[in-house]
Design an enzyme around this catalytic site. Structure first.
Site, PDB file in Angstrom:
ATOM      1  CG  ASN A 322       0.837   9.996   3.417  1.00  0.00           C
ATOM      2  OD1 ASN A 322       1.114  11.079   2.910  1.00  0.00           O
ATOM      3  ND2 ASN A 322       0.445   8.964   2.698  1.00  0.00           N
ATOM      4  CG  HIS A 358      -1.815   3.058  -1.339  1.00  0.00           C
ATOM      5  ND1 HIS A 358      -2.685   3.765  -0.541  1.00  0.00           N
ATOM      6  CD2 HIS A 358      -0.576   3.474  -0.980  1.00  0.00           C
ATOM      7  CE1 HIS A 358      -2.001   4.559   0.261  1.00  0.00           C
ATOM      8  NE2 HIS A 358      -0.718   4.406   0.020  1.00  0.00           N
TER       9      HIS A 358
END
Length: 504
Positions: A322, A358
Site C-alpha cells: 500500500n 479504516h
C-alpha cells in the site's frame, strides 16, 4: 397467492454469473470494474488523444468513472458526487482562508466517511460505497492541501509540495474527472491532481514502453489473484475460528496462520497490480527515466513486489505494501505535524489516522498498534545485534556457513510467522473474532514482544549500571593519579628549597 406465483427477489445478469462462478456478486462487479480500465485505456489512446479540446478528455474520464461507480453501487453514487462538490465549493469560497478551509474540508470528509462506516458496517470487509469513498476522502483532503500550498511562496514549500501545489482551482468538470478517473477511484492508488493535469496536457505521451509495462503488471496481478484464490480455498478465514485449527500442533498453527496471511495479502496485491497495469497502459504513471535511461512507469505503483517477497521484517512489509497510501499519509499527515518537533508523536498520529480512516472495528486499531510495536522491536533487536552481538562474536559468526543458513531460515520463519499474527486483527475485525484466533495460537505474538521488552530494558539498565561503575572506577583511578602527582610535586618543591638557600 398460489405458491407458484410467489414474488421472488429481483435477480439480474450479474447475480446469475456470480452464482455460477461461486463468488459474491459485489466481488465480481469489483473485478470487472478493475478490468474495465484496460478497454477504456485502449479506446482513449486510439480515439481521443488526438483531440485537442481538453473538455472532451475530462468528460470522458468523469463519465466513465461515474458510470463504473453506478455499476457497482447504484444510487449510492451520490455520496461521492456530494463529497467532490463539497470540496469544490469550499475551495471556491474559502481557499484563501486556509486554516478554515482545510479544517472544514478535513472534518467534513472524515465525519461523512465515519458515519458511512457506522451505518453500513458488519463483521466482514464490506464491498459497499464506503470502499471507494475512503479513497475519495484522501484524494479530496490532499487536493485541499495542494490548493493552499499553491498560495504560498516557492521558497516556503518542500520538494514534495512544489511538485503537487496548485496555483488555480480546477473547474467542477476537471475535479470530477480527477476524482472518478477509471482504475483509480475504486481501490486507489492515490495520485495528486498535478499528475492528472500533466497527463491531460500530454506531458507523458511522448514516451514508449507503457503498453509492455502495463501488460507485465496485468500478468503479475492475474498470477497473484490465482494464487490467492487457490491458497484461500485450502485455508479459508473461517477455518481459524474452529476447534480443528486450535487442535493442531503449535508449530503447524503458527505456520498455517503465516501462509494464510500471505494469501490474504495477495487479495489486495492482485487488485492493485491489475489497477496499476491499466493506469500504465493509459500513460498516467510516467515518473521520469530509470538508471539506464529508460522510461520509468512506476509513478502510481502501490506495491513493491521484490521487497515484499524478499524482505524479512515487518518494516519491509510496511515499505512494500500500500505504498501510495503510506506516501500520502507521510506527505499530508506526518510531515504536516513537523511543528510538534517529535517524530514519535507524529508517527503515532499518522498510524492513528490510518486506523480511524479504516473504520471503527477494533481490529484496525490492534493492527496498527501491532505494526508500531513490532517495527519498534525490530529496530531494538537490530541495534542490539549490531552493538552487542557482532562486536563480541562477529568474527566467528560471519565466517560460519552454518550460522548464515540458520540466520536466513530464522529471518524467513519470523517473516512468515509474525505476518500471520499481525494480519489476524485486520481480517477478523471484531474483538470477539480476532481474540479467538489469538487464543488459538497461545498469544505467542504478545508473549514474544513482552519477553523481548523485559530482556532489552533489563539489559540496558544493567549496562548503564556497569557503565556508571566503570566510569566511577575510572574517576577514582584518575583522582588517585592526580593525588600521587600532587604529592610528588610537593616533595620536589620541598627538596628544592635547601638548594635555593645554598644558592643564596
Amino acid at each position: 397467492m398460489p405458491e407458484y406465483m410467489e414474488v421472488l427477489p429481483h435477480r439480474g445478469l450479474m447475480d446469475g454469473i456470480a452464482e455460477t462462478a461461486g463468488v459474491p456478486v459485489e466481488a465480481l462487479r469489483l473485478l470487472l470494474t478493475i478490468l474495465a480500465g484496460y478497454p477504456i485505456a485502449a479506446f482513449y489512446l486510439k480515439f481521443l488523444t488526438s483531440i485537442n479540446d481538453k473538455v472532451v478528455h475530462h468528460m470522458f474520464f468523469a463519465s466513465c468513472g461515474a458510470g463504473l461507480c453506478y455499476f457497482n453501487y447504484g444510487n449510492d453514487t451520490y455520496h461521492s458526487i456530494l463529497g467532490i462538490m463539497t470540496t469544490y465549493f469550499l475551495a471556491l469560497f474559502l481557499r484563501k482562508a486556509t486554516t478554515i478551509f482545510l479544517t472544514i474540508n478535513f472534518i467534513f470528509h472524515m465525519t461523512y466517511l465515519l458515519l458511512g462506516y457506522y451505518y453500513t458496517a458488519s463483521n466482514e470487509y464490506d464491498i459497499l460505497w464506503t470502499m471507494p469513498h475512503c479513497i475519495l476522502v484522501l484524494r479530496m483532503i490532499g487536493f485541499g492541501f495542494d490548493l493552499t500550498d499553491g498560495l504560498k511562496s516557492e521558497e516556503s514549500l518542500s520538494k514534495d509540495q512544489k511538485e503537487t501545489a496548485l496555483k488555480e482551482l480546477p473547474s467542477p468538470l476537471e475535479l470530477l474527472a480527477f476524482a472518478y478517473f477509471p482504475s483509480g477511484f475504486l481501490v486507489g492508488p492515490q495520485f495528486p491532481y498535478r499528475r492528472y493535469q500533466n497527463f491531460i496536457n500530454g506531458q507523458y505521451r511522448g514516451y514508449e514502453g507503457s503498453l509492455e509495462a502495463g501488460l507485465r503488471r496485468f500478468g503479475a496481478g492475474a498470477f497473484y489473484l490465482i494464487v490467492c484464490q487457490v491458497g484461500l480455498s485450502y485455508l479459508p478465514d473461517s477455518y481459524f475460528l474452529t476447534p480443528e485449527f486450535a487442535g493442531e500442533p503449535f508449530f503447524n498453527r503458527i505456520y498455517m496462520l503465516g501462509f494464510w496471511a500471505k494469501f490474504s495479502l495477495y487479495k489486495y496485491i492482485s487488485c492493485w497490480l491489475l489497477t496499476e497495469g491499466a493506469l500504465i497502459c493509459i500513460g498516467l504513471t510516467y515518473r521520469g527515466v530509470d538508471s539506464e535511461g529508460n522510461p520509468d512507469w512506476s509513478g502510481c505503483s502501490n506495491v513493491k513486489l521484490k521487497l515484499l517477497e524478499t524482505g524479512n521484517t515487518m518494516e519491509h512489509y510496511v515499505q512494500s505494501f500500500n505504498v501510495n497510501t503510506n506516501q500520502w499519509v507521510g506527505q499530508y499527515i506526518y510531515k504536516r505535524l513537523k511543528f510538534l518537533n517529535n517524530r514519535t508523536i507524529s508517527y503515532g498520529a499518522a498510524l492513528g489516522f490510518l486506523a480511524v480512516w479504516h473504520g471503527y472495528h477494533s481490529g484496525y486499531y490492534m493492527t496498527f498498534l501491532m505494526e508500531y510495536m513490532v517495527v519498534s522491536t525490530e529496530k531494538q533487536i537490530a541495534r542490539f545485534y549490531t552493538k552487542v552481538v557482532l562486536p563480541k562474536w562477529g568474527h566467528i559468526l560471519e565466517n560460519s556457513d552454518i550460522y548464515k543458513l540458520v540466520y536466513f531460515l530464522a529471518l524467513k520463519s519470523y517473516n512468515i510467522v509474525y505476518m500471520g499474527w499481525c494480519l489476524v486483527a485486520f481480517v477478523f475485525l471484531k474483538y470477539e473474532r480476532w481474540i479467538v484466533v489469538y487464543g488459538a495460537v497461545n498469544y505467542y505474538g504478545f508473549l514474544v514482544l513482552i519477553g523481548w521488552a523485559v530482556f532489552y530494558h533489563s539489559y540496558r539498565q544493567l549496562a548503564r549500571g556497569e557503565s556508571r561503575r566503570e566510569a566511577g572506577e575510572d574517576r577514582r583511578v584518575q583522582q588517585k593519579k592526580s593525588e600521587e602527582i600532587s604529592a610528588a610535586g610537593g616533595t620536589q618543591s620541598e627538596e628544592k628549597k635547601p638548594e635555593e638557600k645554598k644558592a643564596d
